[in-house]
Write a protein that holds these residues in place. Structure first.
Motif, PDB file in Angstrom:
ATOM      1  N   PHE A  30      -5.758  48.270  57.322  1.00 11.38           N
ATOM      2  CA  PHE A  30      -6.658  47.605  56.741  1.00 11.38           C
ATOM      3  C   PHE A  30      -8.266  48.748  57.167  1.00 11.38           C
ATOM      4  O   PHE A  30      -8.671  49.354  58.523  1.00 11.38           O
TER       5      PHE A  30
ATOM      6  N   ASP B 107     -14.190  40.629  59.325  1.00  9.19           N
ATOM      7  CA  ASP B 107     -14.872  40.972  58.466  1.00  9.19           C
ATOM      8  C   ASP B 107     -15.609  40.523  57.637  1.00  9.19           C
ATOM      9  O   ASP B 107     -16.595  40.950  57.769  1.00  9.19           O
ATOM     10  N   ASN B 108     -15.114  39.666  57.057  1.00  8.02           N
ATOM     11  CA  ASN B 108     -16.239  39.139  55.665  1.00  8.02           C
ATOM     12  C   ASN B 108     -17.320  37.914  56.961  1.00  8.02           C
ATOM     13  O   ASN B 108     -18.084  37.887  57.121  1.00  8.02           O
TER      14      ASN B 108
ATOM     15  N   VAL C 149      -9.738  40.439  58.402  1.00  7.32           N
ATOM     16  CA  VAL C 149     -10.174  39.817  57.035  1.00  7.32           C
ATOM     17  C   VAL C 149     -11.147  39.092  57.287  1.00  7.32           C
ATOM     18  O   VAL C 149     -12.534  39.299  57.033  1.00  7.32           O
ATOM     19  N   LYS C 150     -11.304  38.288  58.120  1.00 10.72           N
ATOM     20  CA  LYS C 150     -11.379  36.315  58.837  1.00 10.72           C
ATOM     21  C   LYS C 150     -13.018  37.385  58.845  1.00 10.72           C
ATOM     22  O   LYS C 150     -14.591  37.198  59.316  1.00 10.72           O
TER      23      LYS C 150
ATOM     24  N   LYS D 266      -3.617  41.018  59.850  1.00 14.82           N
ATOM     25  CA  LYS D 266      -4.586  41.647  58.668  1.00 14.82           C
ATOM     26  C   LYS D 266      -5.352  40.633  58.500  1.00 14.82           C
ATOM     27  O   LYS D 266      -6.274  40.420  58.426  1.00 14.82           O
ATOM     28  N   CYS D 267      -4.910  38.985  58.239  1.00 17.32           N
ATOM     29  CA  CYS D 267      -5.356  37.825  58.071  1.00 17.32           C
ATOM     30  C   CYS D 267      -6.845  38.189  59.002  1.00 17.32           C
ATOM     31  O   CYS D 267      -7.646  37.461  58.661  1.00 17.32           O
TER      32      CYS D 267
END
Length: 99
Positions: A85, A54-55, A51-52, A47-48
């Motif tokens: 997610f 996606d950012n 997110v990385k 998940k982290c």
């Protein structure tokens, strides 16, 4: 071994005329390498990482055209288990992953 990797990369780049070159976003190569090991890590790490990535593509939307982006997304998708997610795509649709 390095020569073979360079030749393979050159062939891949030449076959992807309309895609952004590998050099444009070297982070995508790093993301891809990291995504290949996602099946060996825990759900929180997947998940982290998602997110990385996606950012990064929110800040650099052209990176979604990189030839490794779909592979990275697929690696994230195949590594997910039981959580949800959402991931933004180039066409405005949202991909939802179950972790």
């Amino acid at each position: 071994m390095k020569k073979m990797a360079i030749i393979t990369l050159a062939v891949m780049l030449l076959s992807c005329e309309n895609e952004i070159s590998y050099e444009a976003y070297p982070e995508m190569g790093e993301f891809y390498t990291e995504s290949c090991g996602l099946k060996a890590v825990g759900t929180d790490s997947v998940k982290c990482f998602a997110v990385k990535v996606d950012n990064f593509v929110v800040k650099n939307p052209e990176a979604k055209q990189h030839f490794l982006y779909p592979k990275i997304v697929e690696n994230i998708k195949s590594s997910s288990l039981n959580s949800t997610f959402s991931f933004d795509t180039t066409d405005g649709e949202t991909i939802e992953f179950l972790f």
